[in-house]
Write an enzyme that holds these catalytic residues in place. Structure first.
Site, PDB file in Angstrom:
ATOM      1  N   LEU A 131      37.951  47.541  51.083  1.00 14.09           N
ATOM      2  CA  LEU A 131      38.260  46.198  50.608  1.00 14.09           C
ATOM      3  C   LEU A 131      39.435  46.396  49.666  1.00 14.09           C
ATOM      4  CD1 LEU A 131      34.794  44.597  49.755  1.00 14.09           C
ATOM      5  CD2 LEU A 131      36.375  43.878  51.544  1.00 14.09           C
ATOM      6  N   ASP A 132      40.513  45.653  49.862  1.00 13.71           N
ATOM      7  CA  ASP A 132      41.677  45.880  49.019  1.00 13.71           C
ATOM      8  C   ASP A 132      41.385  45.484  47.572  1.00 13.71           C
ATOM      9  OD1 ASP A 132      42.379  43.100  48.639  1.00 13.71           O
ATOM     10  OD2 ASP A 132      43.345  43.114  50.593  1.00 13.71           O
ATOM     11  N   PHE A 133      42.296  45.801  46.698  1.00 11.72           N
ATOM     12  CA  PHE A 133      42.154  45.640  45.259  1.00 11.72           C
ATOM     13  C   PHE A 133      41.694  44.236  44.869  1.00 11.72           C
ATOM     14  CE2 PHE A 133      44.046  45.115  40.967  1.00 11.72           C
ATOM     15  CZ  PHE A 133      43.480  46.210  40.329  1.00 11.72           C
TER      16      PHE A 133
END
Length: 173
Positions: free
Chosen positions: A37-39
């Protein structure tokens, strides 16, 4: 439940916060995040010490569904929704078809189910049809649902959940 502002990795060479910050220090060397999951994305991330399970959950040949609640920058036109459903062309090749449901009273809200998992895929897919993602929240990975886990909370899987995950990728319990 990964909050925004954390990386879904074991460690970061720039010493940014990671999902491992929520894990008991005595367990950190044993666990690995499954998937990304990106930042800025939030939601369900699985931490495991089961390598074969992790591999199969993320490998596209096992077609494990990953379900996301997405807020788009503007309502999508039917043709844009149909393009996502058919698969869109990205710089690294065409995506597999996605299941896309538009919320009936909030046309910027989408539920998107993917069976592959490329880097920033949903953000890139929406960009390809002329929209940006404002919020991205994973609510399910195969048979595992986030439920009411608060951001930053972590809990062990139940035996039934682990068995369901293993069955979803043809691993014996």
């Amino acid at each position: 439940n990964k909050p925004a502002g954390y990386l879904s990795t074991r460690e970061d060479d720039r010493e940014r916060r990671t999902v491992m910050d929520f894990v008991d220090p005595s367990l950190r060397s044993l666990l690995y995040p499954v998937g990304r999951l990106d930042f800025n994305s939030t939601g369900l991330i699985l931490l495991t010490n089961d390598g074969p399970l992790a591999f199969r959950l993320m490998h596209p040949s096992y077609h494990v569904p990953k379900t996301y609640l997405v807020t788009a920058s503007a309502p999508l036109k039917e043709a844009e929704v149909e393009a996502l459903r058919a698969g869109v062309e990205l710089e690294d090749g065409p995506t597999a078809p996605a299941e896309v449901t538009v919320h009936p009273t909030q046309p910027c809200w989408l539920t998107i189910v993917l069976r592959e998992g490329r880097k920033r895929q949903i953000r890139r897919m929406l960009h390809a049809v002329g929209h940006e993602v404002e919020k991205l929240h994973r609510v399910a990975l195969g048979p595992l649902s986030l439920g009411d886990l608060e951001p930053g909370q972590i809990r062990p899987l139940t035996a039934a959940e682990l068995n369901a995950l293993r069955a979803a990728v043809d691993l014996e319990s």
